[in-house]
Design an enzyme around this catalytic site. Structure first.
Site, PDB file in Angstrom:
ATOM      1  CE  LYS A 152      -4.042   1.517   2.160  1.00 54.64           C
ATOM      2  NZ  LYS A 152      -5.030   1.808   3.314  1.00 54.64           N
TER       3      LYS A 152
HETATM    4  C1  E4P Z   1      -8.314   2.115   3.747  1.00 51.90           C
HETATM    5  O1  E4P Z   1      -7.918   1.348   3.291  1.00 51.90           O
HETATM    6  C2  E4P Z   1      -8.482   2.950   4.798  1.00 51.90           C
HETATM    7  O2  E4P Z   1      -7.310   2.430   5.693  1.00 51.90           O
HETATM    8  C3  E4P Z   1      -9.614   3.518   5.796  1.00 51.90           C
HETATM    9  O3  E4P Z   1     -10.404   2.622   4.547  1.00 51.90           O
HETATM   10  C4  E4P Z   1     -10.237   4.581   6.731  1.00 51.90           C
HETATM   11  O4  E4P Z   1     -10.984   5.384   6.623  1.00 51.90           O
HETATM   12  P1  E4P Z   1     -11.786   6.093   7.976  1.00 51.90           P
HETATM   13  O5  E4P Z   1     -11.239   7.210   6.753  1.00 51.90           O
HETATM   14  O6  E4P Z   1     -12.468   5.576   8.481  1.00 51.90           O
HETATM   15  O7  E4P Z   1      -9.966   6.118   9.373  1.00 51.90           O
END
Ligand code: E4P
Length: 219
Positions: free
Chosen positions: A87
Site C-alpha cells: 500500500k
Molecule cells: C483504507 O484503506 C483506509 O485505511 C480506511 O478505509 C480509512 O478509513 P477512515 O477514514 O474511517 O479512517
C-alpha cells in the site's frame, strides 16, 4: 463486489474470515498503532499473522515517503507473503514506486485518493487497486460517492484494469451505493459488514416462525 475488512485487529479479522464472505484486509499506520503494534519486527510479524488468517489481499502500507525507502520497504513487505499488497500513498514518489512495483509484478494499492486526477495517475502507473476515501470526503461536505462513480466512468472509458477499492466506508448505505456504482471492492469495519445482515422484518419474521413451530409441536 469484494469485501475487505478495514482493521489490524486479529480477532475481528478472524471473525470476518469465519463468515466465509471475506476477500481481504486493509490496514494503515493508524490502525496498526491502534493495536499497539510498534517496531519493524513486530509490524512484519503482525502482517504475517494477518496473512495466516485470510485467503488473500492483505494491504500493508509503507512508512517511507521517499522513492528508495518505499521500494526497500515494499520489497520487504512483498517478500513476507504472496498475499501482501503493498500500500503506497498517492504522492509523486509514491507513483514512481507503484510503476516500479507494477513493472516487477508486485501488487499495489494506491491509497489516500481524493480526486479523479489522482485516480487517473494511479491507473496509468499500473496500480493493482486504488483507494478513494468516501467517508473522509463526506466529512468535508463533498459526496464521496460522486468520486467513486466518476472514477468508474473514467476507468471504463479506457479499459484500465486498476480496481476501485472504496475505502473509508462508514455505513451500509455506502456499501450498497458502492455495489450499485460497480466498485470492485469495498473495505469497512466489521460492524458495517455485520449490519448488512440485519433487518427488523427478518427478526420479527423469525420470531413468529419459531413461536408457531413451538405451538404446533407442543400439542
Ligand atoms: C483504507 O484503506 C483506509 O485505511 C480506511 O478505509 C480509512 O478509513 P477512515 O477514514 O474511517 O479512517
Amino acid at each position: 463486489m469484494q469485501f475487505y475488512i478495514d482493521t489490524a485487529n486479529l480477532k475481528e479479522i478472524k471473525e470476518a474470515q469465519d463468515l466465509g464472505i471475506l476477500d481481504g484486509v486493509t490496514t494503515n499506520p493508524s490502525l496498526m498503532a491502534k493495536e499497539g503494534i510498534v517496531g519493524t519486527a513486530n509490524v512484519l510479524k503482525h502482517y504475517k499473522d494477518i496473512c495466516n488468517i485470510v485467503d488473500d489481499n492483505v494491504s500493508a502500507e509503507v512508512i517511507a515517503l521517499d522513492y528508495d525507502g518505499m521500494i526497500k520497504e515494499g520489497m520487504e513487505l512483498a517478500k513476507l507473503d504472496d498475499k501482501i499488497v503493498v500500500k503506497i500513498p498517492m504522492t509523486k514518489e509514491g507513483i514512481k514506486a507503484i510503476k516500479y512495483f507494477s513493472d516487477n509484478e508486485i501488487r499495489t494499492n494506491c491509497t489516500l485518493i481524493f480526486s479523479a486526477g489522482q485516480a487517473l495517475v494511479a491507473a496509468k502507473a499500473g496500480a493493482t487497486m486504488m483507494s478513494p476515501f468516501i467517508g473522509r470526503l463526506d466529512d468535508v461536505s463533498y459526496d464521496g460517492m460522486d468520486l467513486i462513480k466518476q472514477i468508474i466512468g473514467i476507468y471504463s472509458n479506457y479499459g484500465y484494469e486498476t480496481m476501485v477499492l472504496a475505502a473509508s466506508v462508514r455505513h451500509t448505505m455506502h456499501l450498497i451505493k458502492c455495489a450499485e456504482a460497480g466498485a470492485d471492492i469495498a473495505t469497512c469495519p466489521l460492524s458495517v459488514i455485520a449490519s448488512l445482515f440485519k433487518h427488523p422484518l427478518t427478526d420479527s419474521g423469525l420470531e413468529k416462525f419459531m413461536a408457531d413451530h413451538k405451538k404446533a409441536n407442543s400439542k
